[in-house]
Design an enzyme around this catalytic site. Structure first.
Site, PDB file in Angstrom:
ATOM      1  N   TYR A  42      40.687 -12.151 -20.519  1.00 20.62           N
ATOM      2  CA  TYR A  42      40.258 -11.473 -19.280  1.00 20.62           C
ATOM      3  C   TYR A  42      39.013 -12.179 -18.724  1.00 20.62           C
ATOM      4  O   TYR A  42      37.858 -12.386 -19.334  1.00 20.62           O
ATOM      5  CB  TYR A  42      40.036 -10.183 -19.346  1.00 20.62           C
ATOM      6  CG  TYR A  42      39.488  -9.365 -18.027  1.00 20.62           C
ATOM      7  CD1 TYR A  42      40.161  -8.829 -17.070  1.00 20.62           C
ATOM      8  CD2 TYR A  42      38.093  -9.254 -17.939  1.00 20.62           C
ATOM      9  CE1 TYR A  42      39.969  -8.353 -15.841  1.00 20.62           C
ATOM     10  CE2 TYR A  42      37.523  -8.522 -16.574  1.00 20.62           C
ATOM     11  CZ  TYR A  42      38.512  -8.165 -15.711  1.00 20.62           C
ATOM     12  OH  TYR A  42      38.141  -7.783 -14.543  1.00 20.62           O
ATOM     13  N   ASP A  77      33.705 -18.818 -21.734  1.00 16.87           N
ATOM     14  CA  ASP A  77      33.440 -17.683 -20.902  1.00 16.87           C
ATOM     15  C   ASP A  77      32.459 -17.001 -21.659  1.00 16.87           C
ATOM     16  O   ASP A  77      33.224 -16.219 -22.381  1.00 16.87           O
ATOM     17  CB  ASP A  77      34.827 -16.945 -20.334  1.00 16.87           C
ATOM     18  CG  ASP A  77      34.445 -15.804 -19.731  1.00 16.87           C
ATOM     19  OD1 ASP A  77      33.325 -15.118 -19.902  1.00 16.87           O
ATOM     20  OD2 ASP A  77      35.409 -15.226 -19.158  1.00 16.87           O
ATOM     21  N   LYS A  88      27.365 -10.136 -16.189  1.00 18.25           N
ATOM     22  CA  LYS A  88      27.203  -9.089 -16.727  1.00 18.25           C
ATOM     23  C   LYS A  88      25.581  -8.828 -16.673  1.00 18.25           C
ATOM     24  O   LYS A  88      25.003  -8.098 -15.659  1.00 18.25           O
ATOM     25  CB  LYS A  88      27.682  -8.864 -18.241  1.00 18.25           C
ATOM     26  CG  LYS A  88      29.257  -9.102 -18.461  1.00 18.25           C
ATOM     27  CD  LYS A  88      30.059  -7.816 -17.799  1.00 18.25           C
ATOM     28  CE  LYS A  88      31.582  -8.001 -18.153  1.00 18.25           C
ATOM     29  NZ  LYS A  88      32.153  -6.786 -17.595  1.00 18.25           N
TER      30      LYS A  88
END
Length: 445
Positions: A169, A251, A278
């Site tokens: 993801y 990532d 985040k």
């Protein structure tokens, strides 16, 4: 043992269904104000939400407020927040440095429409922390960071193909669950490969050769089950991409919080580019991507034919100022290291609880991120993880909510710096009570 249900040991599936039905009914009774709020929201939002991952049947809990390591729902129940906004809430809900910096930024004005010094200060702190990043660009989210990094890498290599991994993801437009890519994905020329499979990686990269421009990988699968990559897997990616001249992107939007210099620092493997997001701005929307000097030089407007990448809020005053404060004063390398130690200890304790109760299950993860799976043996990829019984994960989720522990519906937890030792003891106690209450229907070792 659960005393409220009549269980039939000869029909475990029926017992699981009955347990989930009872847990859902209890959930509905406990959350009448959330149900009312959901029904109002559904009049204007499809399915009552703008974040698919937050939906829970028959309706999600609505949150009223948060403070430190706790959140309160509309019905007044307090939860220990063991999810920390799916890793973005690393600092808790009321960190004084974050709040103070936000107030100062508000006093100095918003939407300034120009360069601010904190943009460069924030960038320097990122470059100093992550080995692969020599220059950095900011975005509004991790999704934007990944899309921009892939586009930059493809332009740099002059190639078309992008390698991704099953269960990965990388954002709302780069989602690759095991049942097939999301129809909302960006239209890319993709090659999909099993995660943590060194032989498959080497074979695929060698077969693609100079058509392959980019490989993007999470050093630990996030939505795919909190499954860490083996060092050998990441090392093979580094070796093979370097051999053919493809760009390797880590990532680290989630995993940068797992070790002082991210997982690239932990494993000593340096990619060509890294994406971040985040927690970096203390709970505000943020994203960033960076990497080697030659790749990032494509964005230098002083150079002829430079790439144009703008975004009104890329350098917004709140995000830049808070981000600089977060990395310099709160999410320091020492604080990240200590939290990872606490997370590893909690995972060990929770696995000990399941083992002691004879439950065939395990918590995977690394450092401050963990997730439960009701399967035994080594979990190496998302295909292994999907064998975990989905109804048991829902039952676990509903039980943890009932016990006052906030987690993801898929069984994921992410610890924040605000959690106390007592809070983590409560998490362990809730897992213990789950094993005791539902032991008759849980898979056995």
């Amino acid at each position: 043992m659960n005393k409220s249900l009549q269980l039939d040991p000869k029909n475990v599936e029926s017992d699981i269904d009955a347990a989930v039905t009872a847990a859902r009914a209890s959930y509905v009774r406990a959350n009448p104000k959330s149900l009312e709020a959901f029904e109002r929201a559904a009049e204007y939002l499809p399915g009552g939400t703008t974040r698919s991952g937050l939906f829970n049947s028959p309706f999600p809990v609505f949150i009223a407020r948060g403070q430190d390591a706790y959140i309160w729902d509309l019905d007044g129940k307090r939860y220990v927040d063991a999810l920390s906004e799916f890793t973005a809430g690393l600092l808790g809900h009321s960190n004084p440095v974050v709040l103070g910096t936000i107030r100062q930024a508000l006093d100095n004005g918003l939407s300034l429409g120009g360069q601010i010094e904190d943009e460069a200060r924030f960038a320097r702190l990122i470059v100093d922390r992550f080995p692969s990043i020599k220059k950095v660009r900011f975005t509004n989210s991790g999704t934007e960071a990944n899309v921009s990094a892939i586009a930059a890498a493809l332009h740099y290599t002059g190639r078309s193909k992008v390698m991704v991994f099953e269960g990965a993801y990388h954002g709302g437009s780069l989602n690759f669950p095991v049942n097939g890519p999301s129809p909302l994905n960006a239209r890319l020329d993709l090659v999909q490969t099993p995660y943590n499979d060194v032989e498959a990686v080497r074979a695929t990269i060698r077969r693609q050769g100079e058509k392959l421009g980019v490989v993007i990988v999470e050093p630990m699968l996030g939505a795919g089950g909190s499954i860490p990559a083996d060092r050998e897997f990441l090392a093979a990616l580094r070796e093979e991409t370097a051999r053919i001249g493809a760009v390797l992107i880590f990532d680290e939007i989630q995993t940068s919080r797992l070790a002082p210099n991210g997982m690239q620092g932990y494993w000593g493997i340096t990619p060509d580019m890294t994406t971040l997001g985040k927690y970096l701005a203390g709970g505000l929307s943020i994203g960033a991507f960076g990497g080697r000097e030659d790749i990032m030089a494509q964005f230098d407007p002083r150079k002829p034919a430079s790439l144009v990448l703008s975004g009104t809020f890329n350098n917004n005053s709140l995000g830049m100022r808070v981000g600089a404060a977060v990395l310099s004063e709160v999410a320091t390398e020492e604080a990240i290291s200590q939290l990872s130690v606490r997370g590893n200890d909690l995972r060990r304790r929770l696995n000990g609880t399941l083992e002691g109760a004879g439950v065939a299950g395990q918590f995977t993860g690394f450092g401050s991120i963990l997730a439960i799976h009701f399967v035994m043996g080594s979990l190496r990829n998302a295909n292994d993880a999907v064998t975990s019984h989905p109804s048991l994960r829902e039952l676990f989720y509903l039980h943890m909510l009932e016990e006052g522990i906030w987690i993801a519906r898929r069984g994921m937890m992410a610890l924040s710096l605000a959690l106390s030792h007592d809070d983590l003891d409560k998490v362990e106690s809730a897992v213990d009570s789950f094993a005791d209450r539902w032991g008759d229907i849980l898979p056995r070792r």
